[in-house]
Design a protein around this motif. Structure first.
Motif, PDB file in Angstrom:
ATOM      1  N   GLU A  46       0.820  -1.200   0.000  1.00 52.60           N
ATOM      2  CA  GLU A  46       0.000   0.000   0.000  1.00 52.60           C
ATOM      3  C   GLU A  46       0.858   1.256   0.000  1.00 52.60           C
ATOM      4  O   GLU A  46       1.965   1.286   0.551  1.00 52.60           O
ATOM      5  CB  GLU A  46      -0.959   0.012   1.198  1.00 52.60           C
ATOM      6  N   PHE A  47       0.301   2.278  -0.605  1.00 55.87           N
ATOM      7  CA  PHE A  47       0.969   3.568  -0.701  1.00 55.87           C
ATOM      8  C   PHE A  47       0.992   4.259   0.655  1.00 55.87           C
ATOM      9  O   PHE A  47       0.029   4.192   1.419  1.00 55.87           O
ATOM     10  CB  PHE A  47       0.218   4.429  -1.718  1.00 55.87           C
ATOM     11  N   VAL A  48       2.113   4.953   0.921  1.00 55.72           N
ATOM     12  CA  VAL A  48       2.248   5.707   2.162  1.00 55.72           C
ATOM     13  C   VAL A  48       2.383   7.205   1.878  1.00 55.72           C
ATOM     14  O   VAL A  48       1.608   8.015   2.363  1.00 55.72           O
ATOM     15  CB  VAL A  48       3.457   5.219   2.978  1.00 55.72           C
ATOM     16  N   ALA A  49       3.395   7.567   1.086  1.00 60.05           N
ATOM     17  CA  ALA A  49       3.651   8.988   0.822  1.00 60.05           C
ATOM     18  C   ALA A  49       4.526   9.107  -0.415  1.00 60.05           C
ATOM     19  O   ALA A  49       5.251   8.169  -0.760  1.00 60.05           O
ATOM     20  CB  ALA A  49       4.333   9.654   2.013  1.00 60.05           C
ATOM     21  N   ALA A  50       4.451  10.266  -1.068  1.00 58.98           N
ATOM     22  CA  ALA A  50       5.268  10.518  -2.252  1.00 58.98           C
ATOM     23  C   ALA A  50       5.692  11.965  -2.304  1.00 58.98           C
ATOM     24  O   ALA A  50       4.995  12.857  -1.804  1.00 58.98           O
ATOM     25  CB  ALA A  50       4.508  10.153  -3.528  1.00 58.98           C
ATOM     26  N   ILE A  51       6.844  12.177  -2.923  1.00 54.01           N
ATOM     27  CA  ILE A  51       7.315  13.522  -3.189  1.00 54.01           C
ATOM     28  C   ILE A  51       7.724  13.591  -4.655  1.00 54.01           C
ATOM     29  O   ILE A  51       8.487  12.749  -5.137  1.00 54.01           O
ATOM     30  CB  ILE A  51       8.486  13.901  -2.249  1.00 54.01           C
ATOM     31  N   ALA A  52       7.166  14.574  -5.357  1.00 59.22           N
ATOM     32  CA  ALA A  52       7.451  14.761  -6.777  1.00 59.22           C
ATOM     33  C   ALA A  52       8.007  16.166  -6.945  1.00 59.22           C
ATOM     34  O   ALA A  52       7.259  17.140  -6.946  1.00 59.22           O
ATOM     35  CB  ALA A  52       6.188  14.584  -7.608  1.00 59.22           C
ATOM     36  N   TRP A  53       9.318  16.261  -7.041  1.00 60.93           N
ATOM     37  CA  TRP A  53       9.916  17.595  -7.011  1.00 60.93           C
ATOM     38  C   TRP A  53       9.685  18.379  -8.290  1.00 60.93           C
ATOM     39  O   TRP A  53       9.744  19.596  -8.269  1.00 60.93           O
ATOM     40  CB  TRP A  53      11.401  17.536  -6.661  1.00 60.93           C
ATOM     41  N   SER A  54       9.379  17.698  -9.391  1.00 60.20           N
ATOM     42  CA  SER A  54       9.069  18.433 -10.610  1.00 60.20           C
ATOM     43  C   SER A  54       7.801  19.265 -10.439  1.00 60.20           C
ATOM     44  O   SER A  54       7.631  20.294 -11.086  1.00 60.20           O
ATOM     45  CB  SER A  54       8.912  17.470 -11.789  1.00 60.20           C
ATOM     46  N   ALA A  55       6.911  18.837  -9.579  1.00 64.41           N
ATOM     47  CA  ALA A  55       5.661  19.549  -9.332  1.00 64.41           C
ATOM     48  C   ALA A  55       5.660  20.249  -7.988  1.00 64.41           C
ATOM     49  O   ALA A  55       4.688  20.910  -7.645  1.00 64.41           O
ATOM     50  CB  ALA A  55       4.482  18.586  -9.399  1.00 64.41           C
ATOM     51  N   GLY A  56       6.728  20.096  -7.214  1.00 67.50           N
ATOM     52  CA  GLY A  56       6.719  20.629  -5.857  1.00 67.50           C
ATOM     53  C   GLY A  56       5.616  19.995  -5.036  1.00 67.50           C
ATOM     54  O   GLY A  56       4.983  20.658  -4.221  1.00 67.50           O
ATOM     55  N   ALA A  57       5.370  18.711  -5.255  1.00 70.28           N
ATOM     56  CA  ALA A  57       4.182  18.062  -4.702  1.00 70.28           C
ATOM     57  C   ALA A  57       4.538  17.062  -3.616  1.00 70.28           C
ATOM     58  O   ALA A  57       5.504  16.318  -3.737  1.00 70.28           O
ATOM     59  CB  ALA A  57       3.420  17.350  -5.816  1.00 70.28           C
ATOM     60  N   LEU A  58       3.708  17.056  -2.583  1.00 67.84           N
ATOM     61  CA  LEU A  58       3.739  16.034  -1.551  1.00 67.84           C
ATOM     62  C   LEU A  58       2.359  15.381  -1.536  1.00 67.84           C
ATOM     63  O   LEU A  58       1.350  16.074  -1.674  1.00 67.84           O
ATOM     64  CB  LEU A  58       4.037  16.643  -0.177  1.00 67.84           C
TER      65      LEU A  58
END
Length: 129
Positions: A46-58
């Motif tokens: 299962e998914f917990v958390a993600a960081i996508a720096w191209s979008a500045g997204a958490l």
């Protein structure tokens, strides 16, 4: 190719904290998002958390919002997962995963295992009651 290595797992009492690390090596410039997933015995990953720096997204799973924080140290090519107020339900093997996709905004797609091209070997987190 990017290699990911997790560390920081262990045994902790309920209410305690742990910080997991996901260190990247290899062609790290091609990586644009890192996520944490977990898998408990007999359950699906299962998914917990993600960081996508191209979008500045958490992006966080509802089950960990307000308790877990994902962050990135670009200089160290490392992503962290700070886990507070742990409960026995958080017991699992935690995996980090990397994606080469370019994200423009926060998207639920970040929670899908198919988004990720490479995975670490996992680190065990056990929370005792």
């Amino acid at each position: 190719q990017v290699q990911l290595v997790e560390s920081g797992g262990g045994l902790v009492q309920a209410g305690g904290s742990l910080r997991l690390s996901c260190a990247a090596s290899g062609r790290t410039f091609s990586s644009r998002a890192i996520a944490w997933f977990r898998q408990a015995p007999g359950k699906e990953r299962e998914f917990v958390a993600a960081i996508a720096w191209s979008a500045g997204a958490l992006y966080y799973a509802d089950s960990v919002k307000g308790r877990f924080t994902i962050s990135r140290d670009n200089a160290k090519s490392t992503v962290y997962l700070q886990m507070n107020s742990l409960t026995p339900q958080d017991t699992a093997v935690y995996y980090c995963a990397g994606s080469n996709r370019y994200y423009y905004a926060v998207t639920p797609a970040l929670s899908l295992t198919d988004e990720y091209n490479y995975w670490g070997q996992g680190t065990q987190v056990t929370v005792s009651s």
